[in-house]
Write a protein that holds these residues in place. Structure first.
Motif, PDB file in Angstrom:
ATOM      1  N   TYR A  65       0.819  -1.214   0.000  1.00 18.07           N
ATOM      2  CA  TYR A  65       0.000   0.000   0.000  1.00 18.07           C
ATOM      3  C   TYR A  65       0.857   1.269   0.000  1.00 18.07           C
ATOM      4  CZ  TYR A  65       0.868  -0.865   4.977  1.00 18.07           C
ATOM      5  OH  TYR A  65       1.450  -1.154   6.181  1.00 18.07           O
ATOM      6  N   CYS A  66       2.144   1.157  -0.240  1.00 20.95           N
ATOM      7  CA  CYS A  66       3.027   2.329  -0.198  1.00 20.95           C
ATOM      8  C   CYS A  66       2.489   3.436  -1.111  1.00 20.95           C
ATOM      9  CB  CYS A  66       4.437   1.938  -0.640  1.00 20.95           C
ATOM     10  SG  CYS A  66       5.613   3.318  -0.613  1.00 20.95           S
ATOM     11  N   HIS A  67       2.393   4.657  -0.561  1.00 19.56           N
ATOM     12  CA  HIS A  67       1.903   5.757  -1.397  1.00 19.56           C
ATOM     13  C   HIS A  67       3.045   6.560  -2.011  1.00 19.56           C
ATOM     14  CE1 HIS A  67       2.128   7.327   2.760  1.00 19.56           C
ATOM     15  NE2 HIS A  67       2.499   8.451   2.196  1.00 19.56           N
ATOM     16  N   ASN A  68       4.304   6.134  -1.739  1.00 18.76           N
ATOM     17  CA  ASN A  68       5.456   6.773  -2.373  1.00 18.76           C
ATOM     18  C   ASN A  68       6.432   5.732  -2.918  1.00 18.76           C
ATOM     19  OD1 ASN A  68       4.903   9.607  -1.975  1.00 18.76           O
ATOM     20  ND2 ASN A  68       5.359   9.316   0.196  1.00 18.76           N
ATOM     21  N   LEU A 228      -4.165   4.335  10.800  1.00 18.66           N
ATOM     22  CA  LEU A 228      -4.169   5.013   9.506  1.00 18.66           C
ATOM     23  C   LEU A 228      -5.011   4.221   8.512  1.00 18.66           C
ATOM     24  CD1 LEU A 228      -0.341   5.815   9.354  1.00 18.66           C
ATOM     25  CD2 LEU A 228      -2.193   7.265  10.214  1.00 18.66           C
ATOM     26  N   PRO A 229      -6.154   4.750   8.097  1.00 20.76           N
ATOM     27  CA  PRO A 229      -7.001   4.026   7.142  1.00 20.76           C
ATOM     28  C   PRO A 229      -6.317   3.874   5.781  1.00 20.76           C
ATOM     29  CG  PRO A 229      -8.202   5.835   8.206  1.00 20.76           C
ATOM     30  CD  PRO A 229      -6.758   6.031   8.519  1.00 20.76           C
ATOM     31  N   PHE A 230      -6.364   2.689   5.247  1.00 15.70           N
ATOM     32  CA  PHE A 230      -5.823   2.441   3.904  1.00 15.70           C
ATOM     33  C   PHE A 230      -6.505   3.352   2.888  1.00 15.70           C
ATOM     34  CE2 PHE A 230      -6.853   0.189  -0.106  1.00 15.70           C
ATOM     35  CZ  PHE A 230      -5.577   0.178  -0.677  1.00 15.70           C
ATOM     36  N   HIS A 231      -5.704   3.873   1.950  1.00 17.36           N
ATOM     37  CA  HIS A 231      -6.249   4.661   0.839  1.00 17.36           C
ATOM     38  C   HIS A 231      -5.450   4.341  -0.418  1.00 17.36           C
ATOM     39  CE1 HIS A 231      -2.783   7.374   0.815  1.00 17.36           C
ATOM     40  NE2 HIS A 231      -2.908   7.508   2.126  1.00 17.36           N
ATOM     41  N   LYS A 232      -5.955   4.795  -1.530  1.00 12.68           N
ATOM     42  CA  LYS A 232      -5.303   4.506  -2.821  1.00 12.68           C
ATOM     43  C   LYS A 232      -4.804   5.771  -3.505  1.00 12.68           C
ATOM     44  CE  LYS A 232      -8.957   1.972  -3.881  1.00 12.68           C
ATOM     45  NZ  LYS A 232      -9.931   1.075  -4.563  1.00 12.68           N
ATOM     46  N   LEU A 233      -4.442   6.776  -2.704  1.00 15.59           N
ATOM     47  CA  LEU A 233      -4.010   8.037  -3.294  1.00 15.59           C
ATOM     48  C   LEU A 233      -2.679   7.902  -4.036  1.00 15.59           C
ATOM     49  CD1 LEU A 233      -4.934  10.531  -0.406  1.00 15.59           C
ATOM     50  CD2 LEU A 233      -6.236   9.957  -2.462  1.00 15.59           C
ATOM     51  N   GLY A 234      -1.901   6.872  -3.701  1.00 15.05           N
ATOM     52  CA  GLY A 234      -0.624   6.695  -4.382  1.00 15.05           C
ATOM     53  C   GLY A 234      -0.683   5.787  -5.592  1.00 15.05           C
ATOM     54  N   GLU A 235      -1.875   5.301  -5.942  1.00  6.72           N
ATOM     55  CA  GLU A 235      -1.978   4.342  -7.041  1.00  6.72           C
ATOM     56  C   GLU A 235      -1.443   4.906  -8.360  1.00  6.72           C
ATOM     57  OE1 GLU A 235      -5.219   1.306  -9.123  1.00  6.72           O
ATOM     58  OE2 GLU A 235      -5.884   2.755  -7.610  1.00  6.72           O
ATOM     59  N   ALA A 236      -1.653   6.204  -8.580  1.00  4.59           N
ATOM     60  CA  ALA A 236      -1.174   6.810  -9.824  1.00  4.59           C
ATOM     61  C   ALA A 236       0.350   6.709  -9.948  1.00  4.59           C
ATOM     62  CB  ALA A 236      -1.614   8.267  -9.899  1.00  4.59           C
ATOM     63  N   PRO A 251     -11.145  -1.819  -0.748  1.00  2.00           N
ATOM     64  CA  PRO A 251     -11.769  -0.554  -0.344  1.00  2.00           C
ATOM     65  C   PRO A 251     -11.077   0.045   0.872  1.00  2.00           C
ATOM     66  CG  PRO A 251     -13.011  -2.386   0.547  1.00  2.00           C
ATOM     67  CD  PRO A 251     -11.913  -3.000  -0.296  1.00  2.00           C
ATOM     68  N   SER A 252     -11.324   1.308   1.106  1.00  2.00           N
ATOM     69  CA  SER A 252     -10.895   1.916   2.367  1.00  2.00           C
ATOM     70  C   SER A 252     -11.779   1.387   3.490  1.00  2.00           C
ATOM     71  CB  SER A 252     -11.007   3.445   2.290  1.00  2.00           C
ATOM     72  OG  SER A 252     -10.124   3.955   1.306  1.00  2.00           O
ATOM     73  N   PRO A 253     -11.273   1.289   4.712  1.00  2.00           N
ATOM     74  CA  PRO A 253     -12.110   0.789   5.806  1.00  2.00           C
ATOM     75  C   PRO A 253     -13.240   1.766   6.128  1.00  2.00           C
ATOM     76  CG  PRO A 253     -10.031   1.635   6.646  1.00  2.00           C
ATOM     77  CD  PRO A 253      -9.902   1.624   5.157  1.00  2.00           C
ATOM     78  N   SER A 254     -14.338   1.220   6.543  1.00  2.00           N
ATOM     79  CA  SER A 254     -15.493   2.049   6.889  1.00  2.00           C
ATOM     80  C   SER A 254     -15.238   2.797   8.199  1.00  2.00           C
ATOM     81  CB  SER A 254     -16.731   1.176   7.048  1.00  2.00           C
ATOM     82  OG  SER A 254     -16.606   0.341   8.192  1.00  2.00           O
ATOM     83  N   PRO A 255     -15.969   3.887   8.453  1.00  2.00           N
ATOM     84  CA  PRO A 255     -15.823   4.595   9.734  1.00  2.00           C
ATOM     85  C   PRO A 255     -16.060   3.682  10.929  1.00  2.00           C
ATOM     86  CG  PRO A 255     -17.013   5.967   8.168  1.00  2.00           C
ATOM     87  CD  PRO A 255     -16.857   4.615   7.526  1.00  2.00           C
ATOM     88  N   ASP A 256     -17.024   2.763  10.817  1.00  2.00           N
ATOM     89  CA  ASP A 256     -17.281   1.836  11.926  1.00  2.00           C
ATOM     90  C   ASP A 256     -16.081   0.922  12.164  1.00  2.00           C
ATOM     91  OD1 ASP A 256     -19.769   2.885  12.343  1.00  2.00           O
ATOM     92  OD2 ASP A 256     -20.861   1.280  11.302  1.00  2.00           O
TER      93      ASP A 256
END
Length: 273
Positions: A65-68, A228-236, A251-256
């Motif tokens: 999941y590295c974003h850099n 830290l919730p997983f995100h895909k902002l580094g996918e590009a 997917p990103s984890p839900s708030p719950d």
């Protein structure tokens, strides 16, 4: 041999007078240089307050999941002197101090360049008077000298999983060096913020989180845990490097789910954010 002196620029914009050698100067007898990816001013994610964050190039981990991922190879960075980094940071020292912040050395993995990292932390702390933080996976913790750690006010330690198989799946490396480094930091009384990335279907197993939480609580020096919730902002970036991003459909984890994870860590007496 005469004593080595520092050559950086202070917050007031003047060169410091003669003084004891910095750790890097004592080790190398020449100006310290390293491979720099970039620097930035950030708030809230790289330590307390507004931070001057130096991102170094090179990392031995290959986190899914590295974003850099553009920081993985040291050769892709820019060869930069510690003098230049300190001069840049000095421009913002008054603002950073007024905002209750400091300086963070991040990456990549800064302990892949331990001499350069130690030089930056030492001079940020003693020349610029800033609170210092080291952002690390801990995998190369054995490379951190006691001198480097004395110049580090806070360690941001990524513990990516408790289960050895999951940790290797996520990072490509074994978990034990990180745990050994965490124990060493506890023995030295260094303040630690643990960072745990919550990835649905990968690191969100309750038993996995329970292991990390129990370990962190037992250390006695962990003042905060960042979920830290997983995100895909580094996918590009992965796409630009022609590298397959295997978590594309995750997917990103839900708030719950995030709230449940924080509650689990808090049940161990930890300050989970």
């Amino acid at each position: 041999m005469p004593p080595t002196t520092t050559t950086g620029i202070t917050a007031a914009g003047t060169a410091p007078g003669p003084g004891p050698a910095t750790p890097a100067a004592a080790a190398t007898r020449r100006p310290s240089e390293g491979s720099l990816h970039s620097w930035d001013l950030s708030t809230g994610v790289d330590g307390p307050g507004t931070r001057f964050v130096t991102f170094l190039s090179g990392c031995p981990l290959t986190c899914l999941y590295c974003h850099n991922p553009d920081t993985w190879r040291m050769r892709n960075g820019t060869r930069t002197s510690a003098d230049d980094v300190i001069a840049e940071a000095a421009r913002y020292t008054r603002f950073i101090s007024a905002a209750g912040g400091g300086a963070t050395v991040s990456g990549g993995e800064p302990l892949l360049q331990p001499v350069f990292t130690g030089e930056l932390l030492h001079r940020m702390k003693h020349e610029l008077g800033l609170h210092t933080a080291l952002d690390t996976s801990g995998f190369l913790g054995a490379r951190a000298t006691d001198s480097l750690l004395r110049d580090t006010d806070l360690v941001l330690l990524d513990i990516k999983s408790w289960d050895p198989d999951t940790y290797r799946e996520v990072t490509g490396r074994p978990i034990e060096p990180t745990l050994a480094f965490a124990r060493r930091l506890a023995d030295l009384g260094r303040e630690v913020h643990v960072r745990f990335v919550l990835v649905p279907g990968l690191t969100d197993d309750p038993a996995d989180m329970e292991g990390v939480a129990a370990f962190a609580a037992d250390l006695g020096n962990v003042s905060r845990v960042d979920i830290l919730p997983f995100h895909k902002l580094g996918e590009a970036k992965w796409q630009a490097l022609a590298m397959p991003f295997t978590l594309h459909d995750t997917p990103s984890p839900s708030p719950d789910r995030i709230a449940e994870a924080r509650a689990l860590f808090r049940s161990h007496g930890l300050n989970a954010i």
